[in-house]
Design a protein around this motif. Structure first.
Motif, mmCIF file in Angstrom:
data_model
loop_
_atom_site.group_PDB
_atom_site.id
_atom_site.type_symbol
_atom_site.label_atom_id
_atom_site.label_comp_id
_atom_site.label_asym_id
_atom_site.label_seq_id
_atom_site.Cartn_x
_atom_site.Cartn_y
_atom_site.Cartn_z
ATOM 1 N N CYS A 179 -98.945 53.596 68.650
ATOM 2 C CA CYS A 179 -98.627 52.688 69.753
ATOM 3 C C CYS A 179 -98.679 51.218 69.327
ATOM 4 O O CYS A 179 -97.991 50.385 69.888
ATOM 5 C CB CYS A 179 -99.596 52.922 70.902
ATOM 6 S SG CYS A 179 -99.502 54.602 71.521
ATOM 7 N N HIS B 270 -91.250 58.519 73.330
ATOM 8 C CA HIS B 270 -92.666 58.186 73.274
ATOM 9 C C HIS B 270 -93.167 57.660 74.631
ATOM 10 O O HIS B 270 -94.217 58.066 75.112
ATOM 11 C CB HIS B 270 -92.929 57.155 72.182
ATOM 12 C CG HIS B 270 -94.357 56.714 72.113
ATOM 13 N ND1 HIS B 270 -95.342 57.488 71.522
ATOM 14 C CD2 HIS B 270 -94.978 55.613 72.601
ATOM 15 C CE1 HIS B 270 -96.500 56.869 71.644
ATOM 16 N NE2 HIS B 270 -96.306 55.717 72.297
ATOM 17 N N CYS C 166 -96.509 58.574 76.816
ATOM 18 C CA CYS C 166 -97.677 57.735 76.534
ATOM 19 C C CYS C 166 -97.950 56.758 77.685
ATOM 20 O O CYS C 166 -97.160 55.846 77.955
ATOM 21 C CB CYS C 166 -97.457 56.962 75.238
ATOM 22 S SG CYS C 166 -98.792 55.828 74.877
ATOM 23 N N SER D 46 -100.301 54.484 78.010
ATOM 24 C CA SER D 46 -100.629 53.099 77.654
ATOM 25 C C SER D 46 -99.367 52.315 77.288
ATOM 26 O O SER D 46 -99.250 51.133 77.608
ATOM 27 C CB SER D 46 -101.684 53.054 76.539
ATOM 28 O OG SER D 46 -101.086 53.167 75.281
ATOM 29 N N CYS D 47 -98.420 52.959 76.644
ATOM 30 C CA CYS D 47 -97.169 52.261 76.332
ATOM 31 C C CYS D 47 -96.338 52.013 77.595
ATOM 32 O O CYS D 47 -95.638 51.004 77.701
ATOM 33 C CB CYS D 47 -96.350 53.011 75.286
ATOM 34 S SG CYS D 47 -96.967 52.733 73.612
HETATM 35 ZN ZN LIG Z 1 -97.983 54.686 73.077
#
Ligand SMILES: [Zn+2]
Lengths: 224, 182
Positions: free
Chosen positions: A3, A29, A33, A35-36
């Motif tokens: 990340c 991704h 994900c 957090s992304c």
């Molecule tokens: Zn990520």
């Protein structure tokens, strides 16, 4: 993909410039994900907010004022040049006059909006409030009030310019001017604050009217 | 008499105004982004127009006047900013940017208030960025100049501008995070 090292791709993605395999990898991704996803949203929010940051409108008579200033300045240049080159100064003067009027003709149509106007009844004393905002404390700023012929500052009879030194606080500073109306006409008052070589000027119109004006004895400008 | 105005490069007030007037609003927007208040922004644009007036011939020959003028404005701003920092005084105007934020009709009063506050904090921190970061964000993120145009304006390669933009946004975000806005 970790990340941490995809910030560049996130930016390119937001620019609409990310293509090919990198695009596919990033999009895959992001869907998994959290957090992304959050990171992308924050970046998007900041960019959107930057686009939305408002700009106050130009002063209504700005265009006219600017081109007049340019022509006037050009006229001075012309005078200076004509002096050195021996260009006939009579022609230069004629030209300069024409230059100014030309700009006037062209720029006149949009009616210039008047300065904010405060009305005062003849012989009445009325407090006019001006607000100056300062980004920081200012020590010994020079305050100058330039009065039009139709009013005087109560306590300073006959004085056209009243100046004093004052300390300004950070934030809003209220200047309340007790003005006495002398003549039935409109004039422009200038309040100037000077500090460390910097000058700010506020201008307002003062309209002296014959009949007593009803309403509050104090008047706050729409500038506040 | 008209012959007098056809000196090569001599400024003709009408033609000069015709050339520059269409860009005045855009120049002012840029100047406002640079300066952070209307009075200084208007002064900056006026200074530029006064300086350009004797250069009418040069201006008339420019193919893409908008970026050319933006570049001139930028250098004038940097030059003035170097000589004297921005004025410490700001006149309160009715058009306080915070009051001007376009309301979203779908937003609740609370959301609208929150939005105004956010934009207010953003403006506050934006005004405190370095000249380099502020002018770059103003041109790219706010006024929509693309990187090749900016490479011309700043005389800097696109790659350098990209990383500068990233740093500028990161810095702004850092400031917003520090005071809990973001
Ligand atoms: Zn990520």
């Amino acid at each position: 993909m970790t990340c941490k090292d995809n910030t560049g791709d996130l930016e390119e993605y937001l620019d609409g410039k990310l293509e090919g395999e990198r695009y596919t990898i990033l999009v895959q991704h992001i869907t998994t994900c959290v957090s992304c996803q959050a990171e992308l949203q924050k970046r998007q929010k900041l960019r959107q907010a930057l686009k939305e940051m408002p700009v106050p409108p130009l002063s209504p008579d700005f265009s006219r004022r600017v081109f007049m200033a340019a022509a006037q300045h050009g006229r001075k240049e012309l005078h200076r040049r004509s002096f050195y080159t021996g260009f006939g100064s009579a022609i230069a003067a004629g030209l300069a006059l024409w230059m100014v009027t030309a700009v006037w003709f062209q720029e006149e149509p949009p009616p210039a909006q008047p300065l904010p106007t405060v009305s005062i009844a003849l012989d009445e004393v009325r407090k006019v409030k001006l607000v100056f905002t300062s980004a920081r404390e200012l020590h010994q700023a020079k305050v100058s009030i330039r009065l039009p012929d139709n009013v005087e500052l109560a306590g300073f009879p006959g004085q056209r310019v009243v100046s004093w030194e004052a300390d300004l606080d950070q934030g809003k500073n209220l200047l309340a001017l007790p003005l006495r109306a002398l003549q039935q006409q409109v004039g422009t008052l200038e309040a100037q604050i000077e500090h460390d070589g910097k000058i700010k000027i506020l201008r307002i119109n003062l309209a002296v009217e014959k009949s007593p004006i009803t309403g509050s004895s104090e008047r706050s400008l729409p500038l506040v | 008499m008209s012959g007098i105005f056809s000196f090569p490069g001599k400024s003709d007030p009408q033609r000069f105004a015709q050339l520059v007037e269409p860009h005045l609003q855009h120049l002012y927007r840029l100047a406002f982004r640079f300066c952070g208040n209307r009075a200084d922004a208007e002064d900056l644009v006026q200074d530029l127009v006064v300086k350009l007036y004797p250069r009418y011939g040069e201006l008339a020959a420019v193919e893409m006047l908008r970026p050319w003028l933006a570049r001139a404005l930028y250098y004038l701003y940097i030059d003035q900013a170097r000589r004297y920092r921005r004025s410490p005084l700001e006149i309160v105007e009715a058009d306080d940017p915070q009051l001007l934020a376009v309301p979203d009709p779908a937003a609740t009063p609370e959301q609208a208030q929150e939005r105004r506050q956010f934009l207010g904090r953003l403006q506050h921190h934006f005004d405190r960025l370095s000249d380099e970061h502020r002018t770059l964000l103003a041109l790219h993120d706010m006024e929509g100049y693309n990187l090749p145009e900016l490479a011309e304006i700043f005389d800097v390669p696109v790659g350098t501008l990209k990383s500068r933009l990233h740093r500028a946004r990161s810095r702004l975000r850092e400031l917003l995070e520090k005071d809990g806005t973001f």
